[in-house]
Design a protein around this motif. Sequence first.
Motif, PDB file in Angstrom:
ATOM      1  N   THR A  43     -17.596  16.982  11.053  1.00 29.15           N
ATOM      2  CA  THR A  43     -17.227  17.628  12.308  1.00 29.15           C
ATOM      3  C   THR A  43     -15.754  17.359  12.600  1.00 29.15           C
ATOM      4  OG1 THR A  43     -19.453  17.308  13.172  1.00 29.15           O
ATOM      5  CG2 THR A  43     -17.695  17.811  14.769  1.00 29.15           C
ATOM      6  N   PRO A  44     -14.920  18.427  12.673  1.00 29.09           N
ATOM      7  CA  PRO A  44     -13.505  18.197  12.955  1.00 29.09           C
ATOM      8  C   PRO A  44     -13.305  17.578  14.331  1.00 29.09           C
ATOM      9  CG  PRO A  44     -14.042  20.549  13.027  1.00 29.09           C
ATOM     10  CD  PRO A  44     -15.248  19.852  12.520  1.00 29.09           C
ATOM     11  N   GLN A  45     -12.454  16.573  14.399  1.00 34.73           N
ATOM     12  CA  GLN A  45     -12.196  15.888  15.646  1.00 34.73           C
ATOM     13  C   GLN A  45     -10.999  16.517  16.353  1.00 34.73           C
ATOM     14  OE1 GLN A  45     -14.272  13.270  16.714  1.00 34.73           O
ATOM     15  NE2 GLN A  45     -15.435  14.034  14.959  1.00 34.73           N
ATOM     16  N   THR A  46     -11.152  16.794  17.644  1.00 31.93           N
ATOM     17  CA  THR A  46     -10.050  17.332  18.418  1.00 31.93           C
ATOM     18  C   THR A  46      -9.034  16.236  18.678  1.00 31.93           C
ATOM     19  OG1 THR A  46     -11.511  18.916  19.510  1.00 31.93           O
ATOM     20  CG2 THR A  46      -9.399  18.463  20.575  1.00 31.93           C
ATOM     21  N   PRO A  47      -7.760  16.462  18.324  1.00 36.76           N
ATOM     22  CA  PRO A  47      -6.741  15.432  18.579  1.00 36.76           C
ATOM     23  C   PRO A  47      -6.617  15.160  20.074  1.00 36.76           C
ATOM     24  CG  PRO A  47      -5.908  17.163  17.126  1.00 36.76           C
ATOM     25  CD  PRO A  47      -7.195  17.651  17.689  1.00 36.76           C
ATOM     26  N   PRO A  48      -6.133  13.990  20.449  1.00 39.50           N
ATOM     27  CA  PRO A  48      -5.947  13.698  21.874  1.00 39.50           C
ATOM     28  C   PRO A  48      -4.872  14.595  22.480  1.00 39.50           C
ATOM     29  CG  PRO A  48      -4.944  11.996  20.511  1.00 39.50           C
ATOM     30  CD  PRO A  48      -5.722  12.874  19.583  1.00 39.50           C
ATOM     31  N   ALA A  49      -4.928  14.729  23.797  1.00 37.61           N
ATOM     32  CA  ALA A  49      -3.940  15.539  24.503  1.00 37.61           C
ATOM     33  C   ALA A  49      -2.617  14.793  24.574  1.00 37.61           C
ATOM     34  CB  ALA A  49      -4.433  15.879  25.900  1.00 37.61           C
ATOM     35  N   ILE A  50      -1.525  15.490  24.318  1.00 35.35           N
ATOM     36  CA  ILE A  50      -0.190  14.926  24.472  1.00 35.35           C
ATOM     37  C   ILE A  50       0.463  15.431  25.764  1.00 35.35           C
ATOM     38  CG2 ILE A  50       0.938  16.733  23.114  1.00 35.35           C
ATOM     39  CD1 ILE A  50       1.925  13.027  23.023  1.00 35.35           C
ATOM     40  N   ILE A  58      -2.690  20.274  25.917  1.00 36.40           N
ATOM     41  CA  ILE A  58      -2.021  20.613  24.662  1.00 36.40           C
ATOM     42  C   ILE A  58      -2.142  19.410  23.741  1.00 36.40           C
ATOM     43  CG2 ILE A  58       0.170  21.282  23.613  1.00 36.40           C
ATOM     44  CD1 ILE A  58       0.903  22.548  26.354  1.00 36.40           C
ATOM     45  N   HIS A  59      -2.642  19.636  22.547  1.00 37.75           N
ATOM     46  CA  HIS A  59      -3.034  18.547  21.665  1.00 37.75           C
ATOM     47  C   HIS A  59      -1.861  17.936  20.916  1.00 37.75           C
ATOM     48  CE1 HIS A  59      -7.105  20.849  21.425  1.00 37.75           C
ATOM     49  NE2 HIS A  59      -7.000  20.160  22.536  1.00 37.75           N
ATOM     50  N   GLU A  60      -2.022  16.699  20.585  1.00 37.98           N
ATOM     51  CA  GLU A  60      -1.042  15.984  19.767  1.00 37.98           C
ATOM     52  C   GLU A  60      -0.973  16.627  18.384  1.00 37.98           C
ATOM     53  OE1 GLU A  60      -1.162  11.569  18.071  1.00 37.98           O
ATOM     54  OE2 GLU A  60      -1.034  11.611  20.266  1.00 37.98           O
ATOM     55  N   GLY A  61       0.240  16.933  17.952  1.00 37.02           N
ATOM     56  CA  GLY A  61       0.449  17.449  16.603  1.00 37.02           C
ATOM     57  C   GLY A  61       0.146  18.912  16.407  1.00 37.02           C
ATOM     58  N   GLU A  62      -0.050  19.687  17.474  1.00 36.55           N
ATOM     59  CA  GLU A  62      -0.347  21.108  17.294  1.00 36.55           C
ATOM     60  C   GLU A  62       0.877  21.968  17.585  1.00 36.55           C
ATOM     61  OE1 GLU A  62      -3.190  23.229  19.706  1.00 36.55           O
ATOM     62  OE2 GLU A  62      -2.650  22.141  21.516  1.00 36.55           O
ATOM     63  N   PHE A  63       0.859  23.164  17.007  1.00 35.86           N
ATOM     64  CA  PHE A  63       1.860  24.179  17.302  1.00 35.86           C
ATOM     65  C   PHE A  63       1.230  25.093  18.344  1.00 35.86           C
ATOM     66  CE2 PHE A  63       5.778  26.126  15.364  1.00 35.86           C
ATOM     67  CZ  PHE A  63       5.953  27.095  16.329  1.00 35.86           C
ATOM     68  N   PHE A  64       1.736  25.000  19.563  1.00 35.12           N
ATOM     69  CA  PHE A  64       1.126  25.660  20.710  1.00 35.12           C
ATOM     70  C   PHE A  64       2.109  26.694  21.248  1.00 35.12           C
ATOM     71  CE2 PHE A  64       0.031  26.160  25.169  1.00 35.12           C
ATOM     72  CZ  PHE A  64      -1.352  26.068  25.197  1.00 35.12           C
ATOM     73  N   SER A  65       1.658  27.930  21.421  1.00 35.46           N
ATOM     74  CA  SER A  65       2.536  28.987  21.910  1.00 35.46           C
ATOM     75  C   SER A  65       2.106  29.480  23.280  1.00 35.46           C
ATOM     76  CB  SER A  65       2.562  30.170  20.934  1.00 35.46           C
ATOM     77  OG  SER A  65       3.283  29.860  19.766  1.00 35.46           O
ATOM     78  N   THR A  93       4.170  17.624  18.311  1.00 33.71           N
ATOM     79  CA  THR A  93       3.741  18.825  19.027  1.00 33.71           C
ATOM     80  C   THR A  93       4.929  19.746  19.281  1.00 33.71           C
ATOM     81  OG1 THR A  93       1.973  17.584  20.107  1.00 33.71           O
ATOM     82  CG2 THR A  93       2.629  19.665  21.130  1.00 33.71           C
ATOM     83  N   PHE A  94       4.775  21.024  18.921  1.00 35.27           N
ATOM     84  CA  PHE A  94       5.742  22.056  19.263  1.00 35.27           C
ATOM     85  C   PHE A  94       5.115  22.938  20.341  1.00 35.27           C
ATOM     86  CE2 PHE A  94       8.697  22.654  15.321  1.00 35.27           C
ATOM     87  CZ  PHE A  94       8.868  21.297  15.213  1.00 35.27           C
ATOM     88  N   ILE A  95       5.828  23.162  21.439  1.00 33.19           N
ATOM     89  CA  ILE A  95       5.410  24.140  22.453  1.00 33.19           C
ATOM     90  C   ILE A  95       6.445  25.249  22.442  1.00 33.19           C
ATOM     91  CG2 ILE A  95       4.808  24.552  24.859  1.00 33.19           C
ATOM     92  CD1 ILE A  95       4.165  21.617  25.154  1.00 33.19           C
ATOM     93  N   HIS A  96       5.981  26.435  22.127  1.00 33.55           N
ATOM     94  CA  HIS A  96       6.850  27.550  21.749  1.00 33.55           C
ATOM     95  C   HIS A  96       6.608  28.715  22.703  1.00 33.55           C
ATOM     96  CE1 HIS A  96       6.961  31.269  19.019  1.00 33.55           C
ATOM     97  NE2 HIS A  96       8.231  30.929  19.144  1.00 33.55           N
ATOM     98  N   VAL A  97       7.675  29.236  23.280  1.00 29.76           N
ATOM     99  CA  VAL A  97       7.586  30.386  24.177  1.00 29.76           C
ATOM    100  C   VAL A  97       8.043  31.635  23.435  1.00 29.76           C
ATOM    101  CG1 VAL A  97       8.762  31.493  26.125  1.00 29.76           C
ATOM    102  CG2 VAL A  97       7.755  29.242  26.409  1.00 29.76           C
TER     103      VAL A  97
END
Length: 388
Positions: free
Chosen positions: A12-19, A42-49, A202-206
């Motif tokens: 079961t993939p584990q959801t990373p903690p929120a950053i 927004i999770h630690e280590g994710e590319f979030f747009s 974590t990247f947060i991209h607009v």
Amino acid sequence: MENFPDMPDLHTPQTPPAIVELDGVIKHFGDVAAVNGVSASIHEGEFFSLLGPSGCGKTTLLRIIAGFEQPTAGSIAIAGTPMQGVEANERPTNMVFQSYAIFPHFNVEENVGYGLKRLKLGKTETANRVNEVLALVDLEDYNQRPAHALSGGQRQRVALARALVMQPKVLLLDEPLSALDKKLREQMQVELRHLQRTVGITFIHVTHDQEEALTMSDRIAVMFDGKIAQLDAPQELYRRPVSKQVASFIGVMNFIQGELVHEDGGTATVDTGVLGKVAISPDQIPSPVDPGPVTIGIRPEMLTMLFDEQNQSEFELQGEIHESAYFGEMTYYTVKVIGLDAPLTISIRNSAGRPVLQDGDSARIGLGTESLVILDESNTIKNAKKEL
């Protein structure tokens, strides 16, 4: 018998903690709510747009996370620390601006290392950190290159290196590719995604570019009118939009009108009119919909052209080619279909020996039940599906 502790489920993939945690964030400019009650993790280590049209509030939300704007209400935490009262230069974030904002009178090394001055590092450590990030962005031999002698793509890399050299926990990117031409922008999409995976932060991209967001992101928050309409992985966002508004913004979608007439357990019956009554599975209704009028969405690539009598499909429609547009590997058809008020758009991958139909030709169109997605007729976001 010896008792062993419960073992974790390795499958079961584990959801990373929120950053980054946003809780009811609101930002008013006068009477205008630029951001209107945004909550998300927004999770630690994710590319979030953050994706949406101009004026939807995405850049304002990014600036609030950065500390350049203060929220009117709500709260923000980064790495578990509340950000209320924390200035932008004290937050564990760094930002890449749309204009890059590099110093034209500095060389590459001076631009990248500028922010390190306030850390009072030694010359050796400063040089090592600068060289490390220049290698990450493929500018190893550009230390002494004047900023004014750089191409657009190189300036973008310098801006990225200058942000990364500060070792932020979260990198904020405000439409960083918008000034590049199409070919270079597509190349940089791949490089930026690879860079994020390499550094692991974590990247947060607009962006307002749907294709860009779909290509690079782990998850995307689609915003309209200061609110998140849907937050999902790219595949779910594209295949199962929760509303007509989201479906219209992400790619191309055909819409036909129908009625949800029956719902029993896990399945629902939808009267589609031209296709008759169709049993729909739960995953084809991504947002709760009450019995009554509904909009049925069908992506152009989920329709197929039946070129000869041997081709069969679960459902078949008859029509006439209204317009065709040839794009090399793909042809896009607009087809007037018997029984539908609005024409359908169909995308077909071209292959050897397959004819390209011309305006006025008859067309047989095939589709299956799995190609349908049921949407609330309204463009409201009250039923937005979010993983918060």
